[in-house]
Design a protein around this motif. Structure first.
Motif, mmCIF file in Angstrom:
data_model
loop_
_atom_site.group_PDB
_atom_site.id
_atom_site.type_symbol
_atom_site.label_atom_id
_atom_site.label_comp_id
_atom_site.label_asym_id
_atom_site.label_seq_id
_atom_site.Cartn_x
_atom_site.Cartn_y
_atom_site.Cartn_z
ATOM 1 N N ALA A 95 4.657 0.516 3.103
ATOM 2 C CA ALA A 95 6.124 0.653 3.010
ATOM 3 C C ALA A 95 6.789 0.153 4.286
ATOM 4 O O ALA A 95 7.839 -0.498 4.238
ATOM 5 N N ASN A 96 6.188 0.439 5.433
ATOM 6 C CA ASN A 96 6.751 -0.014 6.706
ATOM 7 C C ASN A 96 6.675 -1.535 6.826
ATOM 8 O O ASN A 96 7.606 -2.169 7.327
ATOM 9 N N GLY A 105 15.070 1.272 -0.328
ATOM 10 C CA GLY A 105 13.862 0.512 -0.038
ATOM 11 C C GLY A 105 12.596 1.242 -0.448
ATOM 12 O O GLY A 105 12.626 2.150 -1.284
ATOM 13 N N PRO A 106 11.475 0.854 0.161
ATOM 14 C CA PRO A 106 10.181 1.428 -0.228
ATOM 15 C C PRO A 106 9.918 2.754 0.477
ATOM 16 O O PRO A 106 10.444 3.014 1.555
ATOM 17 N N ALA A 144 9.360 -3.018 4.952
ATOM 18 C CA ALA A 144 10.603 -2.918 5.732
ATOM 19 C C ALA A 144 10.653 -4.014 6.799
ATOM 20 O O ALA A 144 11.708 -4.621 7.028
ATOM 21 N N VAL A 145 9.526 -4.266 7.435
ATOM 22 C CA VAL A 145 9.450 -5.364 8.408
ATOM 23 C C VAL A 145 9.770 -6.691 7.721
ATOM 24 O O VAL A 145 10.565 -7.492 8.215
ATOM 25 N N LEU A 193 1.507 2.930 4.950
ATOM 26 C CA LEU A 193 2.066 2.023 5.950
ATOM 27 C C LEU A 193 2.567 0.726 5.319
ATOM 28 O O LEU A 193 3.386 0.015 5.912
ATOM 29 N N ARG A 234 13.520 -6.965 7.096
ATOM 30 C CA ARG A 234 14.341 -7.132 8.298
ATOM 31 C C ARG A 234 14.154 -8.511 8.913
ATOM 32 O O ARG A 234 15.099 -9.146 9.348
ATOM 33 N N TYR A 235 12.890 -8.967 8.966
ATOM 34 C CA TYR A 235 12.600 -10.206 9.696
ATOM 35 C C TYR A 235 12.419 -11.403 8.760
ATOM 36 O O TYR A 235 12.097 -12.485 9.234
ATOM 37 N N THR A 266 10.031 -12.232 6.582
ATOM 38 C CA THR A 266 8.703 -12.765 6.871
ATOM 39 C C THR A 266 7.693 -12.162 5.906
ATOM 40 O O THR A 266 8.044 -11.367 5.016
ATOM 41 N N HIS A 267 6.444 -12.573 6.058
ATOM 42 C CA HIS A 267 5.322 -11.903 5.399
ATOM 43 C C HIS A 267 4.452 -11.364 6.519
ATOM 44 O O HIS A 267 3.657 -12.098 7.105
ATOM 45 N N SER A 268 4.619 -10.101 6.834
ATOM 46 C CA SER A 268 3.965 -9.548 8.015
ATOM 47 C C SER A 268 2.533 -9.124 7.732
ATOM 48 O O SER A 268 2.117 -8.931 6.585
ATOM 49 N N GLY A 269 1.791 -8.977 8.802
ATOM 50 C CA GLY A 269 0.436 -8.435 8.751
ATOM 51 C C GLY A 269 0.188 -7.669 10.034
ATOM 52 O O GLY A 269 1.096 -7.504 10.846
ATOM 53 N N LEU A 270 -1.030 -7.177 10.198
ATOM 54 C CA LEU A 270 -1.358 -6.403 11.398
ATOM 55 C C LEU A 270 -2.601 -6.966 12.071
ATOM 56 O O LEU A 270 -3.534 -7.404 11.395
#
Lengths: 233, 233
Positions: free
Chosen positions: A213-214, A123-124, A217-218, A211, A221-222, A224-228
């Motif tokens: 890269a994390n 992965g990244p 990874a999210v 971050l 796993r999920y 999705t297209h994650s954000g913070l």
């Protein structure tokens, strides 16, 4: 003139400011161009290839909620003739491009959103950057510019999807020039759903870039297209 | 047995699992101890000084919504005799403590939440860690343990405040052992308001630890106790 208040931290008015995007034909640059055009800014999509930039600009100008006159394409140097210049090129081309454009970027608010990442079978992962971060490399190469770092964690897929009305993420804005970080915070806050949150000095940009890269990874796993979002702000 | 579903990622049942906290008398360990006791876990507060640990345990046991029998204090080695062991010591004592406890931590799920940070007149910054991160150092020193990294960004102030019912933050859980990361995700998700979100492999822990410097910068600028939410999950 102060027109926006974000909690008790006041942000400047960036209405009417133009935005150049170096590497604006890539996924991240194109997505940011679309959102910032929707927010009312004049956008200059930059590319090594001005024809390719013009093609991307025509595509964006035809998208929903963009005024057709507000997006144009140009070579990267011409795209620097704007108020705010976003650097969205791949990390591999970052140093060379900025070295070539040091003069053109003088006095500009520069927004580095480059993530120095590697990928292998697991992965990244974050690459080691001699300057500490892409943003610090930019600051070294552009001593006459007002270098900030932002927009690292936005999903290019969501940015470019006209069906997505709200981009549910906060943008950490880093920099040592408080006026410049305020301008970039206001730029991000102008995108529906986003907030620009001050995230520290440039010397703390490396972990923000890495971050990503994390978050990839999210995403894996999920599915999705994650954000913070920053809570407590 | 699977009892919790977090989106479509199933987490294991951690009901009845005991939690040891190395450095449990410090702000972060103490706060985590309080929240995990409230969540129903038996907690062993560990310290170099068993008397000091016992005093902290008595304080926590007397706090609202904690059953008095559920918190005890012990020396750090005794605190390892639990199902899950959280490492919450200062970075300066990290390597020595883990070297001393390699045998006691064998086969344990270890949760490293140490942030290697420095502070100077310009504020916090990430220290360079030869192993890449505190968590990777732990993995090197504890080859027989199931090392994960989590709880880096939680506010010790909010954790320890009994008036705060919901801890509005997600906990990024990193590790290469999928069962172990699932256990730690479930542990975090058991705290009211928190979610444990898988955040990648241990090799991507460095930026998660370092990001604490950015959240401290956020806290200073916005006069708050910030946290993070992962959107899209």
């Amino acid at each position: 003139m102060v027109v926006m208040a974000f909690e008790d931290v006041r942000l400047p008015d960036v209405t009417g400011m133009s935005v150049g995007i170096l590497g604006g034909t890539g996924p991240q640059g194109r997505g940011l161009g679309y959102r910032l055009a929707r927010a009312g800014h004049r956008i200059v999509i930059g590319s090594r290839d001005a024809d390719k930039a013009a093609a991307t600009a025509r595509e964006l100008a035809a998208m929903p909620r963009v005024e057709s006159a507000s997006v144009e394409g140009a070579d990267n140097r011409t795209a620097c003739d704007t108020d705010i210049v976003i650097v969205a090129v791949p990390w591999t081309g970052h140093e060379r491009l900025l070295t070539e454009l040091t003069d053109a970027l003088a006095d500009r608010v520069v927004v580095d959103c480059v993530n120095p990442l590697g990928f292998d079978e697991r992965g990244p992962y974050a690459l080691t950057v001699p300057d500490g971060s892409a943003a610090q490399q930019a600051a070294r190469l552009l001593p006459g510019s007002r270098v900030t770092a932002a927009f690292h964690h936005v999903s290019a897929v969501l940015l470019a999807d006209p069906e997505v009305d709200l981009i549910a993420t906060d943008v950490l804005v880093l920099g040592d020039d408080r006026e410049a970080t305020g301008i970039v915070q206001a730029l991000a806050t102008g995108v529906d759903g986003m907030r620009g949150v001050f995230g520290g000095r440039l010397r703390n940009a490396g972990q923000v870039e890495a971050l990503t890269a994390n978050l990839i990874a999210v995403n894996r796993r999920y599915k999705t297209h994650s954000g913070l979002r920053v809570t407590g702000v």
